[in-house]
Design an enzyme around this catalytic site. Structure first.
Site, short mmCIF file in Angstrom:
data_model
loop_
_atom_site.label_atom_id
_atom_site.label_comp_id
_atom_site.label_asym_id
_atom_site.label_seq_id
_atom_site.Cartn_x
_atom_site.Cartn_y
_atom_site.Cartn_z
N ILE A 1 0.82 -1.21 0.00
CA ILE A 1 0.00 0.00 0.00
C ILE A 1 0.86 1.26 0.00
O ILE A 1 0.55 2.24 -0.69
CB ILE A 1 -0.96 -0.01 1.20
N TYR B 1 -2.07 -7.07 17.60
CA TYR B 1 -2.09 -6.32 16.34
C TYR B 1 -3.44 -5.63 16.14
O TYR B 1 -3.49 -4.45 15.80
CB TYR B 1 -1.79 -7.24 15.17
N THR C 1 -0.06 -7.62 0.00
CA THR C 1 1.18 -7.02 0.48
C THR C 1 2.04 -8.15 1.03
O THR C 1 1.71 -9.32 0.88
CB THR C 1 0.90 -5.98 1.59
N LYS D 1 -4.26 -1.60 15.90
CA LYS D 1 -4.95 -0.95 14.79
C LYS D 1 -6.24 -0.26 15.26
O LYS D 1 -6.67 0.73 14.67
CB LYS D 1 -5.25 -1.95 13.69
#
Length: 236
Positions: free
Chosen positions: A15, A154, A189, A158
């Site tokens: 990204i 994680y 990704t 976020k």
């Protein structure tokens, strides 16, 4: 975006790279950041060639360390002066049960995904507020909308990025600074490779390419949207 100065973290893949491409095509002066000098140099040349924009530069930095964040920001300001657009894309996930994961790896992730992002935002938005202009794009994840077993820390990180960015949008809009949170779903990704997870069949089937995700993020940022989720399924 013509001649606007843009700084993008984690811009040597996925990204971040496609965001750099999108803004470079609009004539921006883009500074990309990454940790790997050789990979960064390769991406730099590819972006210049594919966009026809020679105003693209590379800064090598390690945003997991707070002292490095401060030095990088100071070096940037000394060379470029003001920053018009900050893209906080650098980050990674850690896959596995929390009890079975070495704390050092979790701490490294939190330092990058939360501490480094927050400090970099502070260092640049103070100047943007004083000038009464600027854009910030914070890259979160749809993982920030729900508890995620095997990605517990994680997803929580976020969620911080999501709420932090949406709150800043409200705080800074009166000063001409637009803050947008981009919350991608499963995207092509190197996320899974770094996190240590083998993608499931579902994840492989519904994976979005990086380019449309990045382009949506840029469009939403320029419109001043507080938050955006790419993809119909992700929104549902």
């Amino acid at each position: 975006m013509k001649d606007k100065v843009v700084f993008i973290t984690g811009a040597t893949a996925g990204i971040g790279k496609e965001t750099a491409r999108a803004l470079a095509k609009q004539g921006a002066h883009v500074i990309i950041s990454g940790r790997n000098p050789q990979k960064g140099a390769d991406v730099l040349e590819e972006l210049k060639s594919s966009t026809g924009n020679d105003q693209i530069e590379l800064m090598i930095s390690d945003l997991e360390d707070l002292a490095s964040v401060k030095k990088m920001a100071a070096d940037f300001k000394a060379k470029h002066g003001k920053l018009d657009v900050l893209i906080n894309n650098a980050g990674f996930g850690v896959f596995g049960y929390f009890a079975d994961t070495p704390y050092e790896r979790i701490e490294t992730m939190l330092n990058l995904d939360i501490v480094g992002l927050t400090h970099l935002t502070k260092l640049f938005t103070d100047d943007m507020k004083a000038r009464r202009s600027g854009y910030v794009l914070q890259v979160a994840s749809i993982g920030g909308y729900q508890p995620s077993p095997t990605y517990a820390a994680y997803a929580a990180a976020k969620a911080y990025v999501l709420l932090f960015g949406e709150a800043l949008n409200q705080e800074l809009k009166a000063f001409g600074v637009k803050v947008t949170v981009l919350s991608p779903g499963i995207t092509a990704t190197d996320f899974f490779e770094v996190s240590g997870q083998k993608p499931t069949l579902y994840q492989r089937l519904f994976m979005m390419p990086s380019r449309p995700v990045a382009e949506l993020g840029v469009r939403s940022m320029l419109k001043g949207k507080a938050s955006v989720i790419p993809g119909l399924l992700n929104n549902l």
